[in-house]
Design a protein around this motif. Structure first.
Motif, PDB file in Angstrom:
ATOM      1  N   PRO A  68       3.044  -6.260  -4.615  1.00 57.40           N
ATOM      2  CA  PRO A  68       4.169  -5.494  -4.096  1.00 57.40           C
ATOM      3  C   PRO A  68       3.973  -3.987  -4.320  1.00 57.40           C
ATOM      4  CG  PRO A  68       4.889  -7.124  -5.748  1.00 57.40           C
ATOM      5  CD  PRO A  68       3.405  -7.127  -5.740  1.00 57.40           C
ATOM      6  N   PRO A  69       4.664  -3.146  -3.525  1.00 60.75           N
ATOM      7  CA  PRO A  69       4.487  -1.690  -3.614  1.00 60.75           C
ATOM      8  C   PRO A  69       4.596  -1.123  -5.029  1.00 60.75           C
ATOM      9  CG  PRO A  69       5.763  -2.207  -1.669  1.00 60.75           C
ATOM     10  CD  PRO A  69       5.569  -3.506  -2.418  1.00 60.75           C
ATOM     11  N   ALA A  70       5.579  -1.548  -5.821  1.00 60.30           N
ATOM     12  CA  ALA A  70       5.741  -0.957  -7.158  1.00 60.30           C
ATOM     13  C   ALA A  70       4.515  -1.220  -8.028  1.00 60.30           C
ATOM     14  CB  ALA A  70       6.996  -1.503  -7.830  1.00 60.30           C
ATOM     15  N   VAL A  71       3.918  -2.392  -7.898  1.00 63.12           N
ATOM     16  CA  VAL A  71       2.738  -2.743  -8.696  1.00 63.12           C
ATOM     17  C   VAL A  71       1.543  -1.889  -8.261  1.00 63.12           C
ATOM     18  CG1 VAL A  71       1.086  -4.598  -9.228  1.00 63.12           C
ATOM     19  CG2 VAL A  71       3.553  -5.083  -9.150  1.00 63.12           C
ATOM     20  N   VAL A  72       1.351  -1.772  -6.939  1.00 64.81           N
ATOM     21  CA  VAL A  72       0.228  -0.991  -6.417  1.00 64.81           C
ATOM     22  C   VAL A  72       0.421   0.486  -6.786  1.00 64.81           C
ATOM     23  CG1 VAL A  72      -1.087  -0.373  -4.357  1.00 64.81           C
ATOM     24  CG2 VAL A  72      -0.052  -2.649  -4.525  1.00 64.81           C
ATOM     25  N   PHE A  73       1.623   0.983  -6.615  1.00 64.44           N
ATOM     26  CA  PHE A  73       1.949   2.377  -6.952  1.00 64.44           C
ATOM     27  C   PHE A  73       1.601   2.671  -8.409  1.00 64.44           C
ATOM     28  CE2 PHE A  73       4.663   5.780  -8.420  1.00 64.44           C
ATOM     29  CZ  PHE A  73       4.784   6.656  -7.346  1.00 64.44           C
ATOM     30  N   ASP A  74       2.010   1.777  -9.306  1.00 63.59           N
ATOM     31  CA  ASP A  74       1.807   2.008 -10.740  1.00 63.59           C
ATOM     32  C   ASP A  74       0.334   2.066 -11.127  1.00 63.59           C
ATOM     33  OD1 ASP A  74       4.535   2.166 -11.006  1.00 63.59           O
ATOM     34  OD2 ASP A  74       4.767   0.192 -11.951  1.00 63.59           O
ATOM     35  N   THR A  76       0.614   6.428   0.676  1.00 67.10           N
ATOM     36  CA  THR A  76       1.880   5.765   0.988  1.00 67.10           C
ATOM     37  C   THR A  76       1.742   4.273   0.720  1.00 67.10           C
ATOM     38  OG1 THR A  76       1.251   5.549   3.311  1.00 67.10           O
ATOM     39  CG2 THR A  76       2.606   7.463   2.714  1.00 67.10           C
ATOM     40  N   PHE A  77       2.877   3.670   0.353  1.00 64.63           N
ATOM     41  CA  PHE A  77       2.935   2.258  -0.009  1.00 64.63           C
ATOM     42  C   PHE A  77       4.072   1.620   0.779  1.00 64.63           C
ATOM     43  CE2 PHE A  77       1.624   5.005  -3.442  1.00 64.63           C
ATOM     44  CZ  PHE A  77       0.496   4.401  -3.968  1.00 64.63           C
ATOM     45  N   GLU A  78       3.725   0.740   1.722  1.00 64.69           N
ATOM     46  CA  GLU A  78       4.747   0.084   2.558  1.00 64.69           C
ATOM     47  C   GLU A  78       4.686  -1.420   2.332  1.00 64.69           C
ATOM     48  OE1 GLU A  78       4.743   1.251   6.765  1.00 64.69           O
ATOM     49  OE2 GLU A  78       3.296   2.800   6.174  1.00 64.69           O
ATOM     50  N   PRO A  79       5.868  -2.043   2.080  1.00 64.02           N
ATOM     51  CA  PRO A  79       5.860  -3.502   1.920  1.00 64.02           C
ATOM     52  C   PRO A  79       5.500  -4.188   3.237  1.00 64.02           C
ATOM     53  CG  PRO A  79       8.108  -2.637   1.859  1.00 64.02           C
ATOM     54  CD  PRO A  79       7.190  -1.460   1.949  1.00 64.02           C
ATOM     55  N   GLY A 108       4.391  -8.388   4.671  1.00 62.10           N
ATOM     56  CA  GLY A 108       4.221  -9.783   4.254  1.00 62.10           C
ATOM     57  C   GLY A 108       5.026 -10.086   3.000  1.00 62.10           C
ATOM     58  N   VAL A 109       4.625 -11.111   2.289  1.00 66.17           N
ATOM     59  CA  VAL A 109       5.302 -11.498   1.054  1.00 66.17           C
ATOM     60  C   VAL A 109       4.487 -10.979  -0.122  1.00 66.17           C
ATOM     61  CG1 VAL A 109       6.066 -13.433  -0.354  1.00 66.17           C
ATOM     62  CG2 VAL A 109       6.289 -13.548   2.134  1.00 66.17           C
ATOM     63  N   GLY A 110       5.064 -10.037  -0.850  1.00 67.35           N
ATOM     64  CA  GLY A 110       4.388  -9.521  -2.033  1.00 67.35           C
ATOM     65  C   GLY A 110       3.122  -8.751  -1.744  1.00 67.35           C
ATOM     66  N   GLU A 111       3.044  -8.142  -0.569  1.00 69.46           N
ATOM     67  CA  GLU A 111       1.864  -7.354  -0.225  1.00 69.46           C
ATOM     68  C   GLU A 111       2.282  -5.928   0.136  1.00 69.46           C
ATOM     69  OE1 GLU A 111      -1.367 -10.502   1.513  1.00 69.46           O
ATOM     70  OE2 GLU A 111       0.030  -9.629   2.952  1.00 69.46           O
ATOM     71  N   THR A 112       1.310  -5.031   0.110  1.00 71.84           N
ATOM     72  CA  THR A 112       1.568  -3.618   0.371  1.00 71.84           C
ATOM     73  C   THR A 112       0.514  -3.064   1.308  1.00 71.84           C
ATOM     74  OG1 THR A 112       2.456  -3.352  -1.858  1.00 71.84           O
ATOM     75  CG2 THR A 112       1.781  -1.339  -0.715  1.00 71.84           C
ATOM     76  N   LEU A 113       0.973  -2.360   2.346  1.00 70.47           N
ATOM     77  CA  LEU A 113       0.053  -1.586   3.166  1.00 70.47           C
ATOM     78  C   LEU A 113      -0.076  -0.231   2.470  1.00 70.47           C
ATOM     79  CD1 LEU A 113      -1.703  -1.088   5.654  1.00 70.47           C
ATOM     80  CD2 LEU A 113       0.360  -0.248   6.818  1.00 70.47           C
ATOM     81  N   MET A 114      -1.238  -0.003   1.851  1.00 66.84           N
ATOM     82  CA  MET A 114      -1.500   1.259   1.168  1.00 66.84           C
ATOM     83  C   MET A 114      -2.359   2.110   2.088  1.00 66.84           C
ATOM     84  SD  MET A 114      -3.182   1.924  -2.596  1.00 66.84           S
ATOM     85  CE  MET A 114      -4.909   1.730  -2.172  1.00 66.84           C
ATOM     86  N   SER A 115      -1.881   3.329   2.345  1.00 58.36           N
ATOM     87  CA  SER A 115      -2.621   4.241   3.221  1.00 58.36           C
ATOM     88  C   SER A 115      -2.849   5.554   2.493  1.00 58.36           C
ATOM     89  CB  SER A 115      -1.827   4.526   4.499  1.00 58.36           C
ATOM     90  OG  SER A 115      -1.537   3.326   5.179  1.00 58.36           O
ATOM     91  N   ILE A 116      -4.016   6.114   2.714  1.00 57.22           N
ATOM     92  CA  ILE A 116      -4.313   7.412   2.119  1.00 57.22           C
ATOM     93  C   ILE A 116      -4.647   8.384   3.229  1.00 57.22           C
ATOM     94  CG2 ILE A 116      -6.810   7.073   1.800  1.00 57.22           C
ATOM     95  CD1 ILE A 116      -6.395   8.398  -0.998  1.00 57.22           C
ATOM     96  N   GLU A 117      -4.122   9.578   3.108  1.00 58.14           N
ATOM     97  CA  GLU A 117      -4.494  10.670   3.999  1.00 58.14           C
ATOM     98  C   GLU A 117      -4.983  11.780   3.084  1.00 58.14           C
ATOM     99  OE1 GLU A 117      -1.970  13.765   6.427  1.00 58.14           O
ATOM    100  OE2 GLU A 117      -2.035  11.849   7.500  1.00 58.14           O
TER     101      GLU A 117
END
Length: 147
Positions: free
Chosen positions: A16-22, A101-104, A106-115
């Protein structure tokens, strides 16, 4: 003003986004996945506040490189922005900008994008492939720790 380029990379992460963000604010985690192997992060300094330090001491095949910057935006779990300078660039004082950026999805997944913008033109290829490899390393770490 030097010509600059922007690298954009996206990947769905298995958490999830919070986990990836951290992961981006955890020095031990960053030491494990930041920078594409065989480049190693030897030491990490993170001050997770706007204006706080971002610093990676890196060993690139025996050559020491210092990556440094400052946090511009910390909006958990949606957006991280920070400046990025490399000691081995032609102009080591040149600052690029990393926005993650971190966008939720699916279930428990995150689209992480870097610019990663304002990069020296000569660095496009190494940063494009570098971020792809780095994202793969983070994905592997998350897959092994989240499940």
């Amino acid at each position: 003003m030097t010509d600059t380029v922007t690298v954009v990379v996206s990947r769905v992460m298995p958490a999830p986004p919070a986990v990836v963000f951290d992961e981006w604010l955890d020095p031990e985690a960053l030491q494990e996945w930041m920078c594409p192997n065989p480049v190693r992060v030897v030491e990490v300094t993170i001050e997770p506040r706007v204006g706080g330090t971002v610093r990676f001491d890196v060993d690139d095949s025996g050559t020491g490189v210092l990556i440094s910057g400052q946090f511009l935006t910390i909006d958990r779990p949606r957006l991280l922005r920070f400046t990025w300078s490399n000691s081995n660039w032609e102009d080591p004082s040149q600052a690029s900008i990393v926005a993650v950026t971190f966008e939720p999805v699916g279930v428990g997944e995150t689209l992480m994008s870097i610019e990663h913008s304002l990069l020296p033109t000569s660095e496009f290829e190494s940063f494009h492939s570098g971020w792809i490899d780095t994202f793969a390393q983070l994905d592997a770490r998350l897959a092994s720790t989240v499940r």
